[in-house]
Write an enzyme that holds these catalytic residues in place. Structure first.
Site, short mmCIF file in Angstrom:
data_model
loop_
_atom_site.label_atom_id
_atom_site.label_comp_id
_atom_site.label_asym_id
_atom_site.label_seq_id
_atom_site.Cartn_x
_atom_site.Cartn_y
_atom_site.Cartn_z
N GLY A 13 41.24 11.80 18.61
CA GLY A 13 41.30 11.49 20.03
C GLY A 13 39.91 11.52 20.66
CG ASN A 36 50.74 11.26 16.26
OD1 ASN A 36 49.76 11.11 16.99
ND2 ASN A 36 51.95 11.52 16.72
CB ALA A 118 43.06 21.75 24.29
CE1 TYR A 149 48.54 16.51 28.95
CE2 TYR A 149 47.82 16.74 31.23
CZ TYR A 149 47.55 16.78 29.88
OH TYR A 149 46.27 17.08 29.45
#
Length: 319
Positions: A13, A36, A118, A149
């Site tokens: 990422g 992934n 994180a 989220y």
């Protein structure tokens, strides 16, 4: 980090790839990036693959984690992180924050590794306290469009703390505020790539609401430095990592216009539901306990970010 072995979940990422690079630069013996690619990009780790000690594995951490050999650090950076991503991937976001985080904690427990979770400034929701300190519990809508989220990250903090209390896992929690830099996706829906993309195309800046809402932007290299300092410390409890320089979205659009030398007028659009009106970290804990504070100015960081997006725009498809 010299001689240490680390696993970076979400390692392909935006932030995860920069973290892998920093760990290798700091002398880590082995860095395993697991991703992934649901929002990550293998291109982000292309230049790392030839480096000694680096390995990338395509895997969904929801399905479990098996890593051979000793591990000193587990960095859990795995999660969709932009509003577009978690709106399109609501269940995946909840699962990686719950099932994925527990699998990561189990790995850290098995390996007796330091575990870094994180988390995010979004745990504060639309804050009623300003600036946001780590002892503020937040103002979050648990069933709103952003909740997948927000609540996934709040749960991931809770289960990390529970594993620390009940299983003795060595846990660090970082609450990451708005971060930007190279390797962001131009179409990920966050304000930095959105404004930069519009500036480079000579388009209008799309501002939600009246543009008076505030954000604080931290360059990715500064953020990663904070992550490394935290995982090497003995600091317990959440730590805010972000840039305390607060500015309105309108001011930020003007900063991008100046840095990119492009962009047209500001066009206002309806404010999304539960969009935070203020966002500014209190970084007193990071300053006093980690000796950390951001060093890269917004102007310098934007230059690096815009140069990256210009380079990406100039590449042939698939290159």
């Amino acid at each position: 980090m010299r001689g240490k072995r680390a696993v970076v979940l979400g390692g392909a990422g935006f932030v995860g790839s920069h973290l892998c690079e920093r760990l290798l630069d700091d002398g880590a013996e082995a860095v395993l990036a697991v991703d992934n690619l649901i929002t990550g990009n293998e291109e982000n780790v292309r230049t790392l693959k030839p480096r000694a000690g680096f390995r990338y594995v395509k895997q969904d951490i929801i399905d479990g984690l098996e890593v051979e050999g000793p591990v000193d650090f587990v960095f859990n950076m795995a999660s969709p992180a932009s509003p577009i991503d978690y709106a399109n991937l609501p269940l995946e976001t909840l699962r990686v924050g719950s099932i994925g985080t527990e699998n990561a904690l189990k790995l850290a427990e098995k390996k007796k590794a330091v575990f870094l979770m994180a988390s995010t400034s979004e745990v504060y929701g639309d804050p009623l306290v300003h600036p946001q300190k780590e002892d503020y519990w937040g103002n979050v809508n648990p069933i709103g469009p952003r909740s997948v989220y927000d609540e996934a990250k709040r749960y991931s903090e809770a289960i990390s703390a529970a594993y620390e209390r009940s299983r003795g896992v060595n846990v660090r929690i970082v609450r990451i505020f708005n971060t930007y830099g190279p390797r962001m996706r131009l179409n990920d829906g966050r304000v930095v790539p959105a404004f930069v993309g519009q500036a480079l195309k000579g388009e209008d800046f799309s501002v939600f609401g009246d543009g008076s809402q505030t954000r604080s932007f931290c360059y990715v290299k500064d953020l990663v430095d904070g992550l490394v300092r935290l995982v090497l410390s003995d600091v317990r409890g959440p730590v805010n990592i972000g840039n305390p320089r607060e500015m309105t979205i309108k001011q930020f659009a003007e900063a991008v216009r100046e840095a990119a030398g492009g962009g047209r007028q500001i066009v206002y659009q309806p404010l999304p539901k539960d969009d935070p009106k203020q966002r500014q970290p209190d970084i007193t804990r990071a300053r006093t306990l980690l000796g950390w504070e951001p060093k890269v100015s917004l102007e310098e960081g934007l230059r690096e970010t815009i140069a990256y997006f210009r380079e990406v725009a100039g590449r042939p498809p698939g290159a």
